[in-house]
Write an enzyme that holds these catalytic residues in place. Structure first.
Site, PDB file in Angstrom:
ATOM      1  N   TYR A  95       7.369 -43.241 -25.187  1.00  0.00           N
ATOM      2  CA  TYR A  95       7.347 -43.963 -23.899  1.00  0.00           C
ATOM      3  C   TYR A  95       8.112 -45.281 -23.967  1.00  0.00           C
ATOM      4  O   TYR A  95       8.664 -45.727 -22.959  1.00  0.00           O
ATOM      5  CB  TYR A  95       5.898 -44.170 -23.406  1.00  0.00           C
ATOM      6  CG  TYR A  95       5.368 -42.894 -22.798  1.00  0.00           C
ATOM      7  CD1 TYR A  95       5.521 -42.629 -21.441  1.00  0.00           C
ATOM      8  CD2 TYR A  95       4.781 -41.909 -23.588  1.00  0.00           C
ATOM      9  CE1 TYR A  95       5.090 -41.446 -20.881  1.00  0.00           C
ATOM     10  CE2 TYR A  95       4.340 -40.712 -23.047  1.00  0.00           C
ATOM     11  CZ  TYR A  95       4.493 -40.485 -21.689  1.00  0.00           C
ATOM     12  OH  TYR A  95       4.071 -39.309 -21.147  1.00  0.00           O
ATOM     13  N   GLU A 137      -2.532 -37.563 -21.934  1.00  0.00           N
ATOM     14  CA  GLU A 137      -1.955 -36.720 -22.989  1.00  0.00           C
ATOM     15  C   GLU A 137      -2.777 -36.784 -24.277  1.00  0.00           C
ATOM     16  O   GLU A 137      -2.995 -35.754 -24.925  1.00  0.00           O
ATOM     17  CB  GLU A 137      -0.474 -37.106 -23.219  1.00  0.00           C
ATOM     18  CG  GLU A 137       0.392 -36.555 -22.097  1.00  0.00           C
ATOM     19  CD  GLU A 137       1.766 -37.189 -21.926  1.00  0.00           C
ATOM     20  OE1 GLU A 137       2.256 -37.826 -22.870  1.00  0.00           O
ATOM     21  OE2 GLU A 137       2.347 -37.047 -20.830  1.00  0.00           O
ATOM     22  N   VAL A 276       9.383 -11.517 -13.894  1.00  0.00           N
ATOM     23  CA  VAL A 276       8.690 -11.892 -15.133  1.00  0.00           C
ATOM     24  C   VAL A 276       7.481 -12.800 -14.853  1.00  0.00           C
ATOM     25  O   VAL A 276       6.674 -13.074 -15.744  1.00  0.00           O
ATOM     26  CB  VAL A 276       9.686 -12.507 -16.144  1.00  0.00           C
ATOM     27  CG1 VAL A 276      10.100 -13.922 -15.726  1.00  0.00           C
ATOM     28  CG2 VAL A 276       9.102 -12.505 -17.552  1.00  0.00           C
ATOM     29  N   THR A 279       3.763 -12.191 -16.182  1.00  0.00           N
ATOM     30  CA  THR A 279       3.135 -12.471 -17.483  1.00  0.00           C
ATOM     31  C   THR A 279       1.772 -13.179 -17.387  1.00  0.00           C
ATOM     32  O   THR A 279       0.810 -12.698 -17.962  1.00  0.00           O
ATOM     33  CB  THR A 279       4.102 -13.201 -18.442  1.00  0.00           C
ATOM     34  OG1 THR A 279       4.664 -14.322 -17.752  1.00  0.00           O
ATOM     35  CG2 THR A 279       5.204 -12.300 -18.915  1.00  0.00           C
TER      36      THR A 279
HETATM   37  C1  HEM Z   1       9.267 -33.174 -18.098  1.00  0.00           C
HETATM   38  C2  HEM Z   1       8.228 -37.255 -15.701  1.00  0.00           C
HETATM   39  C3  HEM Z   1       7.989 -39.638 -19.927  1.00  0.00           C
HETATM   40  C4  HEM Z   1       9.899 -35.768 -22.137  1.00  0.00           C
HETATM   41  C5  HEM Z   1       8.964 -34.070 -17.095  1.00  0.00           C
HETATM   42  C6  HEM Z   1       8.865 -33.734 -15.692  1.00  0.00           C
HETATM   43  C7  HEM Z   1       8.591 -34.863 -15.013  1.00  0.00           C
HETATM   44  C8  HEM Z   1       8.514 -35.942 -15.991  1.00  0.00           C
HETATM   45  C9  HEM Z   1       8.373 -35.000 -13.536  1.00  0.00           C
HETATM   46  C10 HEM Z   1       9.029 -32.315 -15.115  1.00  0.00           C
HETATM   47  C11 HEM Z   1       7.708 -31.606 -15.281  1.00  0.00           C
HETATM   48  C12 HEM Z   1       7.753 -30.105 -15.287  1.00  0.00           C
HETATM   49  O1  HEM Z   1       8.676 -29.532 -15.839  1.00  0.00           O
HETATM   50  O2  HEM Z   1       6.827 -29.497 -14.754  1.00  0.00           O
HETATM   51  C13 HEM Z   1       8.049 -38.260 -16.651  1.00  0.00           C
HETATM   52  C14 HEM Z   1       7.655 -39.614 -16.342  1.00  0.00           C
HETATM   53  C15 HEM Z   1       7.574 -40.281 -17.535  1.00  0.00           C
HETATM   54  C16 HEM Z   1       7.936 -39.342 -18.584  1.00  0.00           C
HETATM   55  C17 HEM Z   1       7.371 -40.137 -14.943  1.00  0.00           C
HETATM   56  C18 HEM Z   1       7.209 -41.710 -17.813  1.00  0.00           C
HETATM   57  C19 HEM Z   1       6.219 -42.353 -17.223  1.00  0.00           C
HETATM   58  C20 HEM Z   1       8.493 -38.794 -20.907  1.00  0.00           C
HETATM   59  C21 HEM Z   1       8.649 -39.132 -22.304  1.00  0.00           C
HETATM   60  C22 HEM Z   1       9.208 -38.053 -22.920  1.00  0.00           C
HETATM   61  C23 HEM Z   1       9.382 -37.027 -21.910  1.00  0.00           C
HETATM   62  C24 HEM Z   1       8.255 -40.462 -22.935  1.00  0.00           C
HETATM   63  C25 HEM Z   1       9.596 -37.905 -24.372  1.00  0.00           C
HETATM   64  C26 HEM Z   1      10.659 -38.382 -24.873  1.00  0.00           C
HETATM   65  C27 HEM Z   1       9.901 -34.752 -21.210  1.00  0.00           C
HETATM   66  C28 HEM Z   1      10.392 -33.418 -21.492  1.00  0.00           C
HETATM   67  C29 HEM Z   1      10.194 -32.664 -20.328  1.00  0.00           C
HETATM   68  C30 HEM Z   1       9.605 -33.560 -19.363  1.00  0.00           C
HETATM   69  C31 HEM Z   1      11.012 -32.962 -22.800  1.00  0.00           C
HETATM   70  C32 HEM Z   1      10.571 -31.209 -20.096  1.00  0.00           C
HETATM   71  C33 HEM Z   1      11.952 -31.259 -19.578  1.00  0.00           C
HETATM   72  C34 HEM Z   1      12.753 -30.073 -19.870  1.00  0.00           C
HETATM   73  O3  HEM Z   1      12.294 -28.962 -19.620  1.00  0.00           O
HETATM   74  O4  HEM Z   1      13.836 -30.333 -20.357  1.00  0.00           O
HETATM   75  N1  HEM Z   1       8.739 -35.416 -17.247  1.00  0.00           N
HETATM   76  N2  HEM Z   1       8.219 -38.134 -18.000  1.00  0.00           N
HETATM   77  N3  HEM Z   1       8.933 -37.513 -20.708  1.00  0.00           N
HETATM   78  N4  HEM Z   1       9.446 -34.792 -19.922  1.00  0.00           N
HETATM   79 FE1  HEM Z   1       8.787 -36.447 -18.993  1.00  0.00          FE
END
Ligand code: HEM
Length: 401
Positions: A95, A137, A276, A279
Site C-alpha cells: 500500500y 485483508e 465457462v 464452473t
Molecule cells: C485489483 C482497487 C491497492 C493489487 C483491484 C481492483 C480494484 C482495486 C477496484 C479490481 C477488482 C476486481 O478485479 O474485482 C484498489 C484500491 C487500492 C488498491 C482502491 C488502494 C486503496 C492495491 C495494492 C496492490 C493491488 C496495494 C498490490 C500491489 C491489485 C491486483 C489486482 C487488483 C494485482 C488484480 C488486477 C489484475 O487482475 O491485474 N484493485 N487496489 N491493489 N489490485 Fe488493487
C-alpha cells in the site's frame, strides 16, 4: 478522522477525477512498474494491456472520493476487491508503494491544479481508504490460515488428475504437495493459480472458480482454453491445457471470493450460467446434492453448442437423482437440435417459469450474458438482494458493461 477541509478538497476533486481518472491511473501504473518491476509478478499483464484494470481502479477511486465522509457505503465493493487482493497475495507494505506512486501520478498529470493542499488532502484520504482495505485483508488472511490445512499467500499443489470436460474445457484436480488436508470453502469461491509461462520474465496469476463441492479431499478447477478467432490467445489457459500434466506442481492461493451459495438456507435456488461460467454453478449443484438433496434447484445453462458444453452428463445424472431438481440447456448454434432443451437465448419469457417465491438466483458468465440475465430477472420483479452474480475479470461498474 479526516478533517472537514480534507473532505471538502477530496469531494471537490470528483469532477477532475471523472475527467482525468483513467489518465492518472494509467500513468500511475506505468511509473509504479518502472520503479517496482517486481509487482509485475502480481498484476495481470493482459488486464493491463486491455486497460481494464485502469478502469477498475479509476472507478474505485472515484467512488471513494464521492463517499470519503461515509466510507461504509463503499464497503460491499471494497469487500469484493479485498477478496481479490488476498487471493493475489497483496501485502500491507504494497500500500505504501501504491500510495506513493499514485500521489506522484496525480501531481504529474494534473500539474498546477494539484496544489500542495490538494496532494496533502489526497494523501490523508488515500490512507483512510487503504486502512479499510488493509484491515479487511488481514481478517481474510487470518481466516484462511486458521482453517485446517489453511495458509497465507501461495502454496504448492500437485495435479492428481486432468479430465477433458468438453472440446474447450479441461478440469485439473489438485492436492497439497505436503500431503496435508485440503481446506473447506464456500461453493462459488475461487483460487488464484500462479505460473511462470515459458519465455516470460514475470509470473502470471489467474483466478479460477472451484468447480466441485468442498470436502472431497481435492480442489478442482475447470479451465477454458481461450482461443477464439480475432481475440488474443489466453496465455495462462493455453499454458495449463498444453503443459500442466498429472504429477506437475503448481502454486495456488487459498479459496476466496464473496460470491457463494447460501448453503445454510433452504430457499429454492436457480443457477444460471453461460459458457465457462458453469464452473461455480457445478460447485453449487454438487454441494446441494451432497448436503441438502431435498432443496429445490434449477440449473439453466447457455452454451454455443453441445461440443463446448462441459459437465452435461454430470448435470443430467444429478437432476435425475435429486427429487427437486430440473435443468434447461440452451444452445444458440446446436449441432443436433435434439441435444438442446431450447435454442436461441435465455429470454425473459424463458425465465418467467423460474420465478418462485423466496428463490435465490445465481448468475455467472460473460458480461453481456450477465447483464441480460440481471435485466430479465429485474423486469420479472426479482428483488436485487435475491440476484447474486460474479464477473470474471476486474470489477467494472454495471453501467459500463
Ligand atoms: C485489483 C482497487 C491497492 C493489487 C483491484 C481492483 C480494484 C482495486 C477496484 C479490481 C477488482 C476486481 O478485479 O474485482 C484498489 C484500491 C487500492 C488498491 C482502491 C488502494 C486503496 C492495491 C495494492 C496492490 C493491488 C496495494 C498490490 C500491489 C491489485 C491486483 C489486482 C487488483 C494485482 C488484480 C488486477 C489484475 O487482475 O491485474 N484493485 N487496489 N491493489 N489490485 Fe488493487
Amino acid at each position: 478522522m479526516l478533517s472537514q477541509k480534507t473532505i471538502d478538497i477530496v469531494k471537490s476533486s470528483v469532477p477532475v477525477l471523472a475527467a482525468k481518472g483513467t489518465e492518472i491511473t494509467k500513468h500511475f501504473y506505468k511509473r509504479m512498474f518502472e520503479n517496482n518491476p517486481e509487482l509485475l509478478n502480481i498484476f495481470n499483464h493482459t488486464h493491463q494491456e486491455l486497460s481494464r484494470q485502469q478502469t477498475a481502479l479509476a472507478n474505485s477511486l472515484y467512488e471513494a472520493a464521492r463517499y470519503i465522509d461515509q466510507l461504509e457505503v463503499i464497503v460491499p465493493a471494497v469487500k469484493q476487491i479485498c477478496h481479490k487482493h488476498v487471493s493475489l497475495g497483496v501485502k500491507k507494505e504494497h500500500y505504501s508503494i501504491v500510495g506513493e506512486n499514485l500521489l506522484a501520478a496525480m501531481k504529474e498529470v494534473l500539474g498546477d491544479a494539484a496544489t500542495d493542499e490538494f496532494i496533502h488532502a489526497w494523501a490523508e484520504a488515500y490512507w483512510a481508504i487503504a486502512k479499510v482495505f488493509i484491515e479487511m485483508e488481514e481478517e481474510l488472511y487470518k481466516k484462511a490460515e486458521n482453517q485446517p490445512g489453511g495458509w497465507r499467500y501461495f502454496k504448492p499443489f500437485v495435479v492428481t488428475e486432468k479430465v477433458k470436460e468438453s472440446s474447450v474445457i479441461t478440469s485439473f484436480y489438485l492436492k497439497p504437495k505436503d500431503g496435508g488436508p485440503v481446506p473447506s470453502y464456500l461453493p462459488g469461491q475461487y483460487i488464484t493459480v500462479r505460473v511462470k509461462v515459458t519465455g516470460d520474465t514475470y509470473l502470471s496469476n489467474r483466478q479460477y472458480s472451484l468447480s466441485d463441492a468442498p470436502g472431497k479431499g481435492y480442489f478442482r478447477i475447470s479451465v477454458k482454453r481461450e482461443a477464439e478467432p480475432n481475440k488474443p490467445k489466453g496465455k495462462v489457459s493455453n499454458y495449463l491445457h498444453d503443459h500442466l500434466q498429472v504429477g506437475d506442481e503448481i502454486e495456488i492461493s487459498a479459496p476466496a471470493g464473496d460470491f457463494f451459495l447460501n448453503v445454510q438456507d433452504s430457499t429454492p435456488v436457480v443457477l444460471i450460467s453461460g459458457g465457462v461460467g458453469i464452473t461455480p454453478m457445478m460447485s453449487m449443484l454438487n454441494t446441494i446434492a451432497k448436503e441438502n438433496a431435498e432443496r429445490s434447484v434449477a440449473f439453466i445453462h447457455a452454451a454455443r453448442n453441445e461440443e463446448v458444453h462441459a459437465f452435461k452428463k454430470d448435470v443430467e445424472e444429478l437432476v435425475e437423482k435429486l427429487p427437486n431438481a430440473s435443468k434447461l440447456f440452451c444452445y444458440d448454434q446446436p449441432i443436433h437440435l435434439e441435444n438442446a432443451d431450447i435454442t436461441g437465448h435465455i429470454t425473459k419469457d424463458v425465465l418467467k417459469d423460474y420465478v418462485k417465491n423466496e428463490a435465490d438466483y445465481y448468475i455467472c458468465g460473460p458480461a453481456p450474458f450477465m447483464k441480460a440475465m440481471i435485466t430479465n430477472l429485474t423486469e420479472l420483479g426479482i428483488p436485487s438482494e435475491k440476484i447474486h452474480y460474479e464477473f470474471f475479470g476486474p470489477a467494472i461498474k454495471f453501467d459500463q458493461i
